[in-house]
Design a protein around this motif. Structure first.
Motif, PDB file in Angstrom:
ATOM      1  N   SER A 106       0.828  -1.212   0.000  1.00 25.57           N
ATOM      2  CA  SER A 106       0.000   0.000   0.000  1.00 25.57           C
ATOM      3  C   SER A 106       0.857   1.253   0.000  1.00 25.57           C
ATOM      4  CB  SER A 106      -0.919   0.016   1.221  1.00 25.57           C
ATOM      5  OG  SER A 106      -1.866  -1.007   1.139  1.00 25.57           O
ATOM      6  N   GLN A 137      -8.422  -0.272  -0.581  1.00 25.83           N
ATOM      7  CA  GLN A 137      -8.639  -1.567   0.036  1.00 25.83           C
ATOM      8  C   GLN A 137     -10.000  -1.699   0.716  1.00 25.83           C
ATOM      9  OE1 GLN A 137      -5.079  -2.398   2.116  1.00 25.83           O
ATOM     10  NE2 GLN A 137      -5.727  -4.334   2.963  1.00 25.83           N
ATOM     11  N   ASP A 149      -5.791  -1.326  -4.890  1.00 25.71           N
ATOM     12  CA  ASP A 149      -5.156  -1.864  -3.693  1.00 25.71           C
ATOM     13  C   ASP A 149      -6.096  -2.864  -3.032  1.00 25.71           C
ATOM     14  OD1 ASP A 149      -3.749  -2.431  -1.432  1.00 25.71           O
ATOM     15  OD2 ASP A 149      -3.563  -0.362  -0.733  1.00 25.71           O
ATOM     16  N   GLU A 150      -5.838  -4.122  -3.230  1.00 29.04           N
ATOM     17  CA  GLU A 150      -6.668  -5.199  -2.698  1.00 29.04           C
ATOM     18  C   GLU A 150      -8.160  -4.864  -2.830  1.00 29.04           C
ATOM     19  OE1 GLU A 150      -5.286  -7.205   0.642  1.00 29.04           O
ATOM     20  OE2 GLU A 150      -3.312  -6.282   0.642  1.00 29.04           O
TER      21      GLU A 150
HETATM   22 MG   LIG Z   1      -2.283  -2.575   2.165  1.00 27.86          MG
END
Ligand SMILES: [Mg+2]
Ligand SMILES: Nc1ncnc2c1ncn2[C@@H]1O[C@H](COP(=O)(O)OP(=O)(O)OP(=O)(O)O)[C@@H](O)[C@H]1O
Lengths: 333, 315
Positions: free
Chosen positions: A55, A105, A188-189
């Protein structure tokens, strides 16, 4: 790797080029000497366990690091003359949401709870002048909602984030990120917080979204299976460093770095040992800035020895290579 | 939405009923009959009996209570045992003065607290932000009366810019009204501003850490634009709560400030009532103060649902 080697992708100049990226607090180094690039239309995965610096790498590229963190190095976007890390806030915010954008995320907290979905999408069009009138932006927002397969976009548009499910919110985030047709999308995820069926639809939307716009994708995940379905190429990150890079198939079938091998073993659900335990990587990820010197993985590595107290350096090319004294398949251990 | 409004209103009415019972009960468990209290120690039993009969305090407490409460909605607070004058009109007159004072104090407090608290939060890593937080910390420790006395000493006595006290109704002379309101409102508002600035600072600090603010910046907003367009309204919600709670504090402050600046407000009426042992007057003033606090908190609740869609949506 220390110096970024010159390279070019077949389709022309890279969309994103990161060289020697460092991120740290004043005291600790959290991301160290990260270099990679993403070509036009290319989908690059960034994988690694929690706390490995994925991240932070993404946020450093976007220029969205928390105040207490500092980034140095060289980050360049295709078509932008200046280096990004040293550019002013005005130049950087002009790029964000337009030339490059990001899906975060955590879909539950990423949207403003007090603003209707339509306005949150319309805003990104108005900021960058893609639409000049509110009404036109609102209409475009509804089209974008339809484009991320949200049923009844008219109704969703009038809703507040708390009235949507996690999957719906993440689609809204994707709609925002794709609204201005970015050259680079960072995810991000994006599906970690979603359940499996929703995950698959979301991944398809991301892949289609970047394909339609011919955008480059940097896709962060700690799920190898997800990366394998989405990406062409993978960067493996651990301890704030990239420890291996390569084409998806090659990396998944013939990993060079023991860490990559460990990740693969840990994600192989078929492999259960005699006691019925799933294999995991021995030990746990140290807290940020507390990785061993030399090879960051050496305290958990089955193959490590004295030599690993110095950083092994990069073997191979930037697109495909590893940082290890004793790669898998070498005579050692 | 409508159902919530109705429940809130019902809660308000219930709270008012309970408050009126408590206030009435409290005033009447004090030893001695109101008539005795009003007449003082030298009164003969006949005088007391006569006054009791005149004001009905010889009746059962429940009857007296119902009688008192029934008058309240019409602004009838009964007749003073001490002066024999109707209490209602006095309270209304005085209430307006206090309303101006507290209202102006609150506006001053907000005008100070919102920008300064926000600035202190945004600059919390820099010396100026830390300094500002420190100054507001000191401001909190200053009592209203001290702020009032200092302001009089400086602005009225030293510089002779503004009168040191007294009241002129706005309808009579708006300019003079404003000149006389400034200092007392400042005494109240400066201190309250320091208190609120701390709340604003801490809520803005929390909002700055929110993911959606990062999202706002990822869309291309500059940090301050993101804060203004997405952050402040979110920060307003906890601040509004505190605002409602602080009203009680402000009313207490007003009692003192009215004394310092010789303002004919509810606070000085209350103190007069206590000094004259005028129990029914005290009872009425306390009721009005409680009413003001409850109504403002009710309005705060309603304001919440306007600010925060999450509270609106009970399908
Ligand atoms: Mg992360
Ligand atoms: N603001 C900060 N101050 C200090 N350390 C930080 C800060 N933000 C992150 N870190 C540390 O940096 C390291 C890398 O964090 P990062 O968020 O990049 O991990 P990640 O690879 O994205 O993990 P995850 O899969 O859990 O999201 C972690 O050890 C984290 O604790």
């Amino acid at each position: 790797m220390t110096a970024a080697e010159p390279f070019a992708t077949p389709d022309g100049p890279d969309v994103l080029r990161v060289s020697g990226l460092h991120v740290g607090t004043g005291r600790d180094t959290l991301v160290e000497d990260v270099s990679f690039s993403v070509g036009p239309g290319e989908r690059v995965g960034l994988i690694g366990e929690s706390g490995s610096g994925k991240s932070l790498t993404a946020l450093a590229i976007m220029g969205l690091l928390a105040d207490e963190l500092h980034a140095s190095g060289d980050v360049r976007l295709r078509g932008v003359d200046h280096e990004l890390l040293t550019a002013g806030e005005a130049e950087r915010s002009a790029l964000r949401g337009d030339t490059m954008s990001m899906v975060f995320q955590e879909p539950m907290t990423a949207l403003n709870p007090l603003m209707r979905v339509e306005r949150q999408i319309a805003e990104v069009l108005l900021i960058h002048g893609t639409r000049r009138e509110r009404a036109a932006a609102a209409a475009a927002a509804r089209d974008l909602l339809a484009a991320v397969d949200l049923p009844d976009p008219e109704r969703i548009a009038r809703r507040y984030p708390h009235q949507l499910s996690g999957g719906q919110r993440q689609r809204v985030m994707l709609a925002i990120a794709l609204a201005n047709g970015p050259e680079l999308l960072i995810c991000d995820e994006p599906t970690t917080a979603l359940d499996v069926t929703v995950q698959a639809q979301m991944l398809r939307l991301i892949v289609d979204g970047v394909a339609d716009r011919d955008a480059a994708l940097l896709f962060i995940s700690h799920d190898l299976a997800v990366v394998a379905t989405v990406c062409d190429r993978v960067l493996v990150m651990y301890g704030g460093r990239i420890v291996e890079a390569g084409e998806v198939r090659q990396l998944l079938t013939r990993p060079q770095h023991p860490y990559t091998q460990g990740l693969l073993a840990a994600s192989d659900l078929e492999a259960v040992d005699a006691l019925g335990h799933l294999p995991t990587i021995e030990g746990s990820v140290p807290p940020g800035g507390r990785f061993p010197d030399g090879c960051v993985f050496r305290n958990r590595c089955p193959r490590g020895d004295e030599r690993c107290t110095t950083w092994p350096g990069w073997t191979g090319t930037e697109r495909s290579g590893y940082a290890c004294w004793y790669p898998i398949g070498s005579a050692h251990g | 939405m409508l159902i919530q409004l109705l429940t809130r209103t019902a809660t308000l009415l219930l709270s008012l009923a309970v408050a009126s019972i408590l206030i009435f009960a409290f005033m009447n468990v004090l030893p001695g009959d109101p008539a005795e209290v009003a007449l003082g120690v030298g009164a003969t039993p006949e005088q007391v009996a006569e006054l009791q009969a005149r004001y009905g305090t010889d009746r059962p407490l429940a009857t007296q209570y119902l009688d008192w409460v029934a008058g309240l909605p019409q602004g009838d607070f009964g007749t003073s045992f001490v002066t024999g004058a109707a209490i209602g009109p006095q309270i209304v007159d005085r209430f307006l003065v206090t309303l101006w004072l507290v209202g102006a104090g609150m506006v001053i407090a907000l005008v100070i607290a919102v920008p300064l608290g926000t600035f202190a939060a945004v600059r919390h890593r820099h010396p100026d932000g830390v300094l500002l937080a420190g100054v507001s910390q000191v401001g909190i420790a200053v009592p209203n009366f001290l702020a009032g006395i200092l302001l009089i000493g400086l602005v009225s006595v030293q510089w002779q810019l503004l009168p040191s006290g007294g009241w002129v109704p706005p309808a009579q002379d708006p300019v003079e009204f404003a000149r006389r309101l400034i200092l007392p409102a400042l005494s109240l508002g400066l201190v309250e501003g320091a208190v609120l600035a701390r709340y604003v600072r801490s809520t803005v600090l929390n909002v700055l850490r929110e993911d959606f603010l990062r999202t706002a910046r990822s869309k291309g907003l500059r940090p301050y634009q993101a804060l203004v367009r997405h952050g402040l309204r979110n920060a307003a919600i906890p601040v509004v709560t505190v605002l409602g709670l602080q009203l009680a504090v402000l009313l207490v402050g007003a009692v003192v400030v009215e004394r310092v600046f010789v303002l004919p407000g509810l606070g000085s009426l209350l103190l007069d009532g206590v000094a004259n042992r005028d129990l029914l007057l005290v009872q009425g003033v306390v009721m009005v103060l409680v009413l003001a606090v409850l109504v403002v908190n009710y309005l705060v609740d309603v304001l919440y649902t306007v600010l925060d869609p999450r509270l609106r949506a009970v399908a």
